[in-house]
Design an enzyme around this catalytic site. Structure first.
Site, PDB file in Angstrom:
ATOM      1  N   ASN A   6      10.654  39.203 -11.731  1.00 17.96           N
ATOM      2  CA  ASN A   6       9.812  38.369 -12.706  1.00 17.96           C
ATOM      3  C   ASN A   6      10.519  36.987 -12.594  1.00 17.96           C
ATOM      4  OD1 ASN A   6       8.794  37.344 -14.853  1.00 17.96           O
ATOM      5  ND2 ASN A   6       9.651  38.328 -16.466  1.00 17.96           N
ATOM      6  N   LEU A   7       9.409  36.274 -11.890  1.00 19.70           N
ATOM      7  CA  LEU A   7      10.006  34.725 -11.500  1.00 19.70           C
ATOM      8  C   LEU A   7       9.736  33.749 -12.768  1.00 19.70           C
ATOM      9  CD1 LEU A   7       8.655  34.800  -7.699  1.00 19.70           C
ATOM     10  CD2 LEU A   7      10.861  35.417  -8.683  1.00 19.70           C
ATOM     11  N   LYS A   8       9.251  34.260 -13.872  1.00 18.91           N
ATOM     12  CA  LYS A   8       8.946  33.458 -15.030  1.00 18.91           C
ATOM     13  C   LYS A   8       8.465  32.130 -14.931  1.00 18.91           C
ATOM     14  CE  LYS A   8      12.600  36.464 -17.146  1.00 18.91           C
ATOM     15  NZ  LYS A   8      13.677  36.804 -18.132  1.00 18.91           N
ATOM     16  N   HIS A  88       6.225  41.937 -22.008  1.00 15.42           N
ATOM     17  CA  HIS A  88       7.328  41.185 -21.897  1.00 15.42           C
ATOM     18  C   HIS A  88       8.099  40.679 -23.008  1.00 15.42           C
ATOM     19  CE1 HIS A  88      10.847  38.873 -20.320  1.00 15.42           C
ATOM     20  NE2 HIS A  88      10.814  39.635 -19.318  1.00 15.42           N
ATOM     21  N   GLU A 157      13.791  46.878 -21.781  1.00 11.19           N
ATOM     22  CA  GLU A 157      14.767  45.554 -21.146  1.00 11.19           C
ATOM     23  C   GLU A 157      15.169  45.322 -22.551  1.00 11.19           C
ATOM     24  OE1 GLU A 157      13.212  43.078 -17.595  1.00 11.19           O
ATOM     25  OE2 GLU A 157      11.912  42.797 -19.394  1.00 11.19           O
ATOM     26  N   GLY A 163      18.533  37.728 -19.472  1.00 14.08           N
ATOM     27  CA  GLY A 163      19.197  36.200 -19.202  1.00 14.08           C
ATOM     28  C   GLY A 163      20.489  35.939 -19.739  1.00 14.08           C
ATOM     29  N   SER A 193      19.550  41.448 -17.198  1.00 15.03           N
ATOM     30  CA  SER A 193      20.895  40.972 -16.375  1.00 15.03           C
ATOM     31  C   SER A 193      21.274  41.884 -15.484  1.00 15.03           C
ATOM     32  CB  SER A 193      22.120  40.805 -17.437  1.00 15.03           C
ATOM     33  OG  SER A 193      21.712  39.765 -18.304  1.00 15.03           O
TER      34      SER A 193
HETATM   35  P1  PGA Z   1      17.005  38.821 -16.545  1.00 11.71           P
HETATM   36  O1  PGA Z   1      15.546  38.917 -16.856  1.00 11.71           O
HETATM   37  O2  PGA Z   1      17.374  39.560 -15.136  1.00 11.71           O
HETATM   38  O3  PGA Z   1      17.083  37.253 -16.249  1.00 11.71           O
HETATM   39  O4  PGA Z   1      17.923  39.379 -17.441  1.00 11.71           O
HETATM   40  C1  PGA Z   1      14.850  40.141 -16.995  1.00 11.71           C
HETATM   41  C2  PGA Z   1      13.279  40.046 -17.421  1.00 11.71           C
HETATM   42  O5  PGA Z   1      13.230  39.177 -18.202  1.00 11.71           O
HETATM   43  O6  PGA Z   1      12.573  40.938 -16.710  1.00 11.71           O
END
Ligand code: PGA
Length: 235
Positions: A6-8, A88, A157, A163, A193
């Site tokens: 997920n590149l956001k 999400h 998640e 994050g 993470s």
């Molecule tokens: P992260 O994000 O790996 O930076 O914790 C995961 C996500 O939001 O899908």
């Protein structure tokens, strides 16, 4: 297994092209047989031919129309995109999407046959309030969702692990995945993470069918290493 990035709101269109090129080189050089999904930012979406599947992080449940700032299915069809992330935690908690809207999106995109990566997860205060409250919080995130939809992938998640560098213990992930598998037979990813240093342990857990990775997937070499870990794991 299913390995998703997920590149956001990261990687511009030009950077995404480089990213996908590197990724495809790796996938063919190593003969990777895992299912690899990449969700670029909306302005970086493009037609993609290769082994990886490119999906959208979000779209509005409409073909097109007066929805300022949103895109509709027409915009995805232009690039042959048939995969979408729904629910999400950043859309739920930062952008304020309700379960009602999320369920509408689910209904709309499932009727079109989209592959849906449907995300669920609890904030820290909910986890701290005990198992029963946590499970009923997660239950509410299944409201209006067809858990038997054939193109469904679920991603668990924990909001507090996204994050932050924090993760539940491996036992906690395994225990929760066991519970969640009772609600749906869909492949169940863990996210929050995941990184090169913990990916092997996470992927090896029972009822973990893959991972959804944010920050650690921004570096394509790291994402490739995580894919390779999945490939090397006999599961
Ligand atoms: P992260 O994000 O790996 O930076 O914790 C995961 C996500 O939001 O899908």
């Amino acid at each position: 297994m299913i390995i998703a990035a997920n590149l956001k709101a990261n990687l511009t269109r030009a950077k995404t092209v480089e990213y996908l090129n590197e990724l495809e080189k790796f996938l063919s050089a190593k003969n990777i047989s895992q299912e690899v999904l990449v969700f670029p930012a909306v302005s970086s979406l493009n037609s993609h031919a290769g082994c990886a599947i490119v999906g959208a992080q979000n779209a509005y449940p409409t073909k097109n129309g007066a929805f300022t700032g949103e895109i509709g299915v027409e915009h995805l069809e232009e690039f042959g995109i048939k995969t979408i992330l729904i629910g999400h935690s950043e859309r739920r908690h930062v952008l304020g999407e309700s379960q009602k809207l999320i369920a509408q999106k689910f209904d709309f995109f499932s009727k079109l046959g989209f592959k849906i990566v449907y995300c669920i997860g609890e904030p820290l205060e909910v986890r701290k309030s005990g198992n029963e409250k946590m499970m009923s919080y997660l239950d509410a995130q299944y409201e209006g969702i067809d858990t038997e939809y054939e193109n469904l992938i679920i991603a668990y998640e924990p909001v507090w692990a996204i994050g932050t560098g924090l993760t539940p213990t491996l036992e906690e992930i395994e225990g929760l995945h066991e519970e969640l598998k009772k609600k749906s037979f869909a492949p169940l990813l863990y996210g929050g993470s995941v990184k090169v240093t913990n990916v092997k342990e996470v992927l090896a857990l029972n009822n973990v069918d893959g991972i959804l990775v944010g920050s650690a997937a921004l570096n394509v070499e790291d994402f490739c290493m995580m894919i390779e870990s999945a490939q090397n794991l006999e599961k």
